[in-house]
Design an enzyme around this catalytic site. Structure first.
Site, PDB file in Angstrom:
ATOM      1  N   ARG A  52      31.805  11.489  10.711  1.00 43.93           N
ATOM      2  CA  ARG A  52      32.509  12.066  11.844  1.00 43.93           C
ATOM      3  C   ARG A  52      33.930  12.475  11.449  1.00 43.93           C
ATOM      4  NH1 ARG A  52      35.903   9.889  15.817  1.00 43.93           N
ATOM      5  NH2 ARG A  52      35.755  10.962  17.812  1.00 43.93           N
ATOM      6  N   GLU A  96      23.877   7.169  14.665  1.00 48.10           N
ATOM      7  CA  GLU A  96      24.708   6.103  14.112  1.00 48.10           C
ATOM      8  C   GLU A  96      24.001   5.469  12.912  1.00 48.10           C
ATOM      9  OE1 GLU A  96      27.497   5.832  15.930  1.00 48.10           O
ATOM     10  OE2 GLU A  96      28.305   3.802  15.664  1.00 48.10           O
ATOM     11  N   LYS A 138      24.819   8.123  29.846  1.00 42.37           N
ATOM     12  CA  LYS A 138      25.004   9.568  29.833  1.00 42.37           C
ATOM     13  C   LYS A 138      24.297  10.149  31.053  1.00 42.37           C
ATOM     14  CE  LYS A 138      24.748   9.207  24.855  1.00 42.37           C
ATOM     15  NZ  LYS A 138      23.947   9.380  23.641  1.00 42.37           N
ATOM     16  N   TYR A 173      21.232   9.644  18.561  1.00 43.16           N
ATOM     17  CA  TYR A 173      21.567   9.582  19.979  1.00 43.16           C
ATOM     18  C   TYR A 173      21.897  10.936  20.592  1.00 43.16           C
ATOM     19  CZ  TYR A 173      26.298   8.969  17.965  1.00 43.16           C
ATOM     20  OH  TYR A 173      27.434   9.103  17.239  1.00 43.16           O
ATOM     21  N   CYS A 199      33.104 -30.128  -8.611  1.00 45.21           N
ATOM     22  CA  CYS A 199      33.421 -31.501  -8.990  1.00 45.21           C
ATOM     23  C   CYS A 199      32.649 -31.779 -10.278  1.00 45.21           C
ATOM     24  CB  CYS A 199      32.949 -32.446  -7.894  1.00 45.21           C
ATOM     25  SG  CYS A 199      32.773 -34.139  -8.441  1.00 45.21           S
ATOM     26  N   GLU A 222      21.787   3.760  26.810  1.00 45.62           N
ATOM     27  CA  GLU A 222      21.419   3.420  25.418  1.00 45.62           C
ATOM     28  C   GLU A 222      22.372   2.354  24.899  1.00 45.62           C
ATOM     29  OE1 GLU A 222      22.308   7.029  23.410  1.00 45.62           O
ATOM     30  OE2 GLU A 222      20.740   8.180  24.426  1.00 45.62           O
ATOM     31  N   LYS A 265      25.175   0.842  22.699  1.00 47.31           N
ATOM     32  CA  LYS A 265      26.244   1.447  21.904  1.00 47.31           C
ATOM     33  C   LYS A 265      26.244   0.719  20.566  1.00 47.31           C
ATOM     34  CE  LYS A 265      30.960   3.128  22.003  1.00 47.31           C
ATOM     35  NZ  LYS A 265      31.394   2.717  20.680  1.00 47.31           N
ATOM     36  N   CYS A 286      29.542 -38.919  -8.279  1.00 45.80           N
ATOM     37  CA  CYS A 286      30.089 -38.513  -6.975  1.00 45.80           C
ATOM     38  C   CYS A 286      29.116 -38.783  -5.830  1.00 45.80           C
ATOM     39  CB  CYS A 286      30.425 -37.024  -7.037  1.00 45.80           C
ATOM     40  SG  CYS A 286      31.099 -36.389  -5.508  1.00 45.80           S
ATOM     41  N   ASP A 346      27.086  -0.472  16.868  1.00 48.07           N
ATOM     42  CA  ASP A 346      28.338  -0.700  16.159  1.00 48.07           C
ATOM     43  C   ASP A 346      28.160  -0.318  14.690  1.00 48.07           C
ATOM     44  OD1 ASP A 346      30.932  -1.328  16.008  1.00 48.07           O
ATOM     45  OD2 ASP A 346      30.686  -3.504  16.209  1.00 48.07           O
ATOM     46  N   SER A 401      34.578  11.590  21.163  1.00 54.15           N
ATOM     47  CA  SER A 401      34.525  10.148  21.393  1.00 54.15           C
ATOM     48  C   SER A 401      34.171   9.905  22.852  1.00 54.15           C
ATOM     49  CB  SER A 401      35.848   9.508  21.021  1.00 54.15           C
ATOM     50  OG  SER A 401      36.869  10.170  21.718  1.00 54.15           O
ATOM     51  N   LEU A 402      34.177   8.653  23.250  1.00 53.90           N
ATOM     52  CA  LEU A 402      33.741   8.302  24.603  1.00 53.90           C
ATOM     53  C   LEU A 402      34.846   7.550  25.327  1.00 53.90           C
ATOM     54  CD1 LEU A 402      30.210   6.868  23.758  1.00 53.90           C
ATOM     55  CD2 LEU A 402      30.638   8.897  25.121  1.00 53.90           C
ATOM     56  N   LYS A 432      31.722  -1.501  27.819  1.00 56.00           N
ATOM     57  CA  LYS A 432      31.855  -2.442  26.703  1.00 56.00           C
ATOM     58  C   LYS A 432      31.419  -3.856  27.077  1.00 56.00           C
ATOM     59  CE  LYS A 432      33.612  -0.019  23.323  1.00 56.00           C
ATOM     60  NZ  LYS A 432      34.674  -0.537  22.539  1.00 56.00           N
ATOM     61  N   ALA A 434       0.851  -1.203   0.000  1.00 58.50           N
ATOM     62  CA  ALA A 434       0.000   0.000   0.000  1.00 58.50           C
ATOM     63  C   ALA A 434       0.881   1.246   0.000  1.00 58.50           C
ATOM     64  CB  ALA A 434      -0.929  -0.013   1.208  1.00 58.50           C
ATOM     65  N   TYR A 435       1.999   1.162   0.731  1.00 57.94           N
ATOM     66  CA  TYR A 435       2.943   2.295   0.755  1.00 57.94           C
ATOM     67  C   TYR A 435       3.502   2.525  -0.661  1.00 57.94           C
ATOM     68  CZ  TYR A 435       6.929   5.224   2.045  1.00 57.94           C
ATOM     69  OH  TYR A 435       7.826   6.252   2.130  1.00 57.94           O
ATOM     70  N   ASP A 436       3.917   1.429  -1.278  1.00 55.72           N
ATOM     71  CA  ASP A 436       4.481   1.544  -2.634  1.00 55.72           C
ATOM     72  C   ASP A 436       3.472   2.145  -3.609  1.00 55.72           C
ATOM     73  OD1 ASP A 436       6.814   0.535  -1.770  1.00 55.72           O
ATOM     74  OD2 ASP A 436       6.437  -1.521  -2.450  1.00 55.72           O
ATOM     75  N   CYS A 458      35.147 -38.272  -4.978  1.00 55.92           N
ATOM     76  CA  CYS A 458      35.022 -39.269  -6.050  1.00 55.92           C
ATOM     77  C   CYS A 458      36.200 -39.276  -7.011  1.00 55.92           C
ATOM     78  CB  CYS A 458      33.723 -39.040  -6.827  1.00 55.92           C
ATOM     79  SG  CYS A 458      33.778 -37.599  -7.899  1.00 55.92           S
ATOM     80  N   CYS A 488      38.210 -33.998  -7.153  1.00 54.03           N
ATOM     81  CA  CYS A 488      37.233 -34.046  -6.062  1.00 54.03           C
ATOM     82  C   CYS A 488      37.712 -35.028  -4.990  1.00 54.03           C
ATOM     83  CB  CYS A 488      35.874 -34.487  -6.621  1.00 54.03           C
ATOM     84  SG  CYS A 488      34.660 -34.843  -5.355  1.00 54.03           S
TER      85      CYS A 488
HETATM   86  S1  IVH Z   1      27.081   9.484  22.240  1.00 54.12           S
HETATM   87  C1  IVH Z   1      30.025  12.799  23.150  1.00 54.12           C
HETATM   88  N1  IVH Z   1      25.576   7.362  22.006  1.00 54.12           N
HETATM   89  O1  IVH Z   1      30.398   5.674  19.836  1.00 54.12           O
HETATM   90  C2  IVH Z   1      29.277  11.518  23.012  1.00 54.12           C
HETATM   91  N2  IVH Z   1      27.630   7.430  20.860  1.00 54.12           N
HETATM   92  O2  IVH Z   1      32.985   6.043  21.079  1.00 54.12           O
HETATM   93  C3  IVH Z   1      29.037  11.193  21.610  1.00 54.12           C
HETATM   94  N3  IVH Z   1      28.049   5.443  19.475  1.00 54.12           N
HETATM   95  O3  IVH Z   1      31.532   8.151  17.688  1.00 54.12           O
HETATM   96  C4  IVH Z   1      28.540   9.874  21.371  1.00 54.12           C
HETATM   97  N4  IVH Z   1      26.182   4.403  19.958  1.00 54.12           N
HETATM   98  O4  IVH Z   1      29.644   6.685  16.829  1.00 54.12           O
HETATM   99  C5  IVH Z   1      26.722   7.957  21.654  1.00 54.12           C
HETATM  100  N5  IVH Z   1      24.122   5.562  21.862  1.00 54.12           N
HETATM  101  C6  IVH Z   1      25.270   6.159  21.507  1.00 54.12           C
HETATM  102  C7  IVH Z   1      26.185   5.563  20.637  1.00 54.12           C
HETATM  103  C8  IVH Z   1      27.364   6.226  20.332  1.00 54.12           C
HETATM  104  C9  IVH Z   1      27.313   4.362  19.279  1.00 54.12           C
HETATM  105  C10 IVH Z   1      29.383   5.684  18.881  1.00 54.12           C
HETATM  106  C11 IVH Z   1      29.490   7.004  18.192  1.00 54.12           C
HETATM  107  C12 IVH Z   1      30.735   7.630  18.683  1.00 54.12           C
HETATM  108  C13 IVH Z   1      31.426   6.519  19.389  1.00 54.12           C
HETATM  109  C14 IVH Z   1      32.207   7.031  20.550  1.00 54.12           C
END
Ligand code: IVH
Length: 673
Positions: free
Chosen positions: A141, A178, A296, A230, A432, A118, A120, A438, A122, A81-82, A320, A34-36, A417, A414
């Site tokens: 980034r 992300e 956070k 995020y 093979c 939240e 994290k 075989c 990948d 970064s974190l 982690k 239906a969306y299409d 056989c 093979c």
């Molecule tokens: S917050 C200043 N929330 O982790 C904080 N980062 O190691 C900014 N990432 O480059 C990041 N899930 O790509 C935040 N729920 C999440 C995340 C997240 C994945 C990644 C993000 C960042 C990296 C930092």
């Protein structure tokens, strides 16, 4: 005109709403089709009125031409970064630092800090810039200060709105989040890459990154990418933000941005630990990969007081999960022969616990993959297994290689056989060539042999063939014709009647045609059409068996790969033996009628054959007619010259009578021949 504009706008609003319900609320209201349909309706209107197309229209996700390179983008606010925590203690330390600092500031209200927790994700970090609610830029980034402008690729991701919902959003808003690829999407993409002989991706994150860095957005559009936001970056000041991160996220959600449904506000170290336990249990069943949890400090005032150290906020930490990657040793590389004859190298590994299970084998797919990894017996390798992602060898740890292990080569024969193993040009897989000989392939080969377009043995289905092979009653296709009533009737779910029926079907199948027989041999790449071409050209199995590559290449539609497969197949003694055994059972087809030797006495005449002939099958009759230049069709019309009527002819004869078409008896027909 204004009615058209209204209609277009209404369709766009509807589509945006449905997209929002699907991606953000996870609660779709209408089906995909239906969306299409709505989307197509909009496309049609826009095609009729190109002047009304706007860049934020849901139809405008793909379509741009490829770029030469990406422009760089300087982030107005750096993308940070974190810090990581790898244990409970490290998280406890993090929490203590925060409590102490806020204490000193004199602003701490409660020792139990509230954290927005939240997953994290990948994937890779992305900044989205919305101006007046319209997505104007998407950037990677990069090094945190400068990234790349990937707007055209970002626009192809359905989970990212091209236009914000509602009207209370700020004039300028940078959303951060992300871009990810789901596990299913990743497995399917790698399958596709493999069959197209293209590079495999090591994991969903690499695949997402590779997909976003395509210069041609049309390619990105085919990749299964998704997105969760995020946080925010820059935001214009006319709007007053709520007091907590979690409420900011809900505000983003109300504007149509997708936030992670696993997010939760937790209290203190205990609350954080509980969340960790819960999410870790859930990790495998999530559709995407996560490598931990981001905590956070929820209170934005606290965040401001805590500030930053180096390139990471003091108010957040990534806790982690244990890695999905482990190192182990390759003990040997074995070859497995699949049901289709594909030879697959498999690495036997020193068992290693990774991603929740013990892994002791990993497929290496084919020679190309082995060369890409340069993997050798004795090597130390990195194994990766995440959730439903199939365990794979990511890379060889070259620094741990000892001595000079030899390169691995695919075998020339093979291992099951002894038939020649073939690798066709432009194909990664080695096969093979002993299909019907075989043992590894015998079930598949017999299933093919019996199938409708091959020998057409009625009542001999896949399950029954598997049963017959498993019980040791047959090994190869000729054995089918030696089955006895007693053997068949004693099988599970096979009564007296079905045994008799099957024996009759086997007997009937012995009268066949040359093209069916050639097809039934299961020569690699020889399908029913090629089989027919070969039969029409050679008119004799013997001539086909003796054909050279050059003779085969001279036939229209036969290329070098197929020619090579055919010659290799017939050059092997054991294949010829199986063919001899088949012919000894009484399998036969109409004698080779070489068209040019027969006078074309019936050229231009159209025949229909109906009913049962007593002296020959209808297929034989058809061939005899065709050999003399006649056309044989399935239904009677004014264009039909003759209807040949055997016993119990049915309605075709009535129709011929009605149309005044001449009807021939079997003996009259033979007289003509
Ligand atoms: S917050 C200043 N929330 O982790 C904080 N980062 O190691 C900014 N990432 O480059 C990041 N899930 O790509 C935040 N729920 C999440 C995340 C997240 C994945 C990644 C993000 C960042 C990296 C930092």
């Amino acid at each position: 005109m204004s009615a058209i504009i209204k209609k277009i706008e209404a369709l766009r609003d509807q589509l945006n709403q449905h997209n929002y319900r699907y991606y953000v609320l996870d609660d779709p209201e209408i089906s995909d089709s239906a969306y299409d349909k709505l989307l197509r309706e909009l496309q049609t209107l826009e095609a009729e009125h190109p002047e009304l197309v706007t860049p934020d229209s849901p139809t405008q996700r793909v379509g741009a031409t490829p770029l030469d390179s990406f422009n760089s983008v300087k982030h107005e606010m750096p993308m940070l970064s974190l810090a990581n925590a790898f244990s409970d203690e490290e998280f406890t330390d993090f929490n203590k630092r925060i409590v102490d600092m806020l204490h000193k500031e004199g602003t701490l209200e409660d020792e139990n800090i509230k954290y927005a927790a939240e997953p994290k994700l990948d994937g890779l970090a992305i900044s989205l810039l919305y101006e007046n609610g319209i997505l104007v830029r998407g950037a990677t980034r990069g090094d945190g200060t400068t990234g790349e402008d990937v707007t055209l690729n970002i626009r192809t991701i359905d989970a990212i709105p091209l236009k914000l919902l509602g009207n209370n959003f700020p004039q300028r808003l940078e959303v951060r989040g992300e871009v990810i690829m789901t596990k299913d999407g990743f497995n399917a993409l790698n399958e596709k890459q493999r069959s197209n002989n293209e590079k495999l991706f090591a994991n969903p994150r690499n695949a997402a990154a590779g997909s976003l860095r395509q210069l041609d957005p049309k390619i990105t559009a085919t990749r299964p990418l998704s997105f969760f936001c995020y946080g925010i970056g820059i935001i214009s000041e006319e709007i007053k933000l709520p007091a907590t991160h979690s409420k900011v996220m809900l505000l983003l959600k109300s504007w149509g941005l997708r936030i992670n449904p696993e997010s939760k506000v937790v209290t203190g170290v205990d609350g954080a630990n509980q969340y960790y336990e819960q999410l870790q249990k859930k990790r495998e069943s999530l559709q995407y990969e996560i490598d931990g949890i981001v905590y956070k400090v929820d209170n934005l005032n606290y965040q401001e007081q805590l500030g930053f150290v180096a390139r990471a906020p003091r108010w957040a930490i990534a806790r982690k999960f244990p890695a999905h990657e482990e190192m182990t040793k390759v003990l040997s590389i074995d070859i497995q022969v699949g049901r289709t004859g594909a030879l697959t190298p498999v690495a036997r590994l020193e068992p290693v616990f990774v991603g929740g299970v013990t892994v002791s084998n990993a497929t290496l797919h084919n020679q190309d993959e082995i060369e890409r990894l340069d993997i050798r017996v004795g090597d130390t390798v990195v194994i990766r297994r995440a959730g439903d992602v199939i365990p794979q060898i990511v890379n060889v740890v070259l620094s741990k290689r000892t001595g000079k292990p030899r390169k691995f080569k695919m075998p020339t024969h093979c291992p099951v056989c002894g038939s020649v193993a073939m690798r066709n040009e432009n194909e990664a897989v080695t096969y093979c060539s002993g299909g019907l000989f075989c043992e590894a392939q015998n079930k598949q080969a017999i299933i093919h042999f019996a199938s409708r377009k091959a020998m057409n043995i009625d009542g001999l289905g896949d399950k029954l063939i598997e049963l017959l092979v498993d019980q040791g009653l047959i090994k190869r296709s000729p054995d089918l014709y030696a089955l006895t009533h007693e053997q068949l009737a004693s099988l599970e779910r096979m009564g007296d009647k079905s045994a008799s029926n099957l024996l009759k079907a086997l007997e009937d199948s012995k009268t066949t045609t040359l093209d069916r027989f050639i097809y039934s041999l299961g020569i690699h790449d020889v399908g029913e059409t090629t089989a027919k071409t070969l039969a029409d050209h050679f008119h004799s199995l013997q001539k086909l068996e003796q054909a050279t590559v050059d003779e085969l290449l001279a036939i229209h539609d036969i290329g070098p790969v197929v020619a090579d497969n055919i010659v290799t197949f017939f050059s092997q003694q054991h294949n010829r033996e199986v063919i001899d055994d088949l012919l000894k059972t009484g399998i036969h087809w109409p004698e080779d009628t070489v068209v040019s030797d027969v006078e074309q006495t019936l050229a231009g005449k159209t025949f229909v054959i109906t009913g049962t002939l007593s002296d020959m099958s209808r297929d034989d009759a058809k061939r005899e007619l065709q050999a003399r230049g006649a056309k044989v069709t399935g239904s009677v019309s004014r264009k039909t010259d003759y209807v040949i009527a055997g016993e119990n002819p049915g309605s075709k004869v009535t129709k011929a009578e009605d149309l005044g078409v001449e009807i021939l008896s079997e003996s009259q027909f033979k007289a003509i021949l």
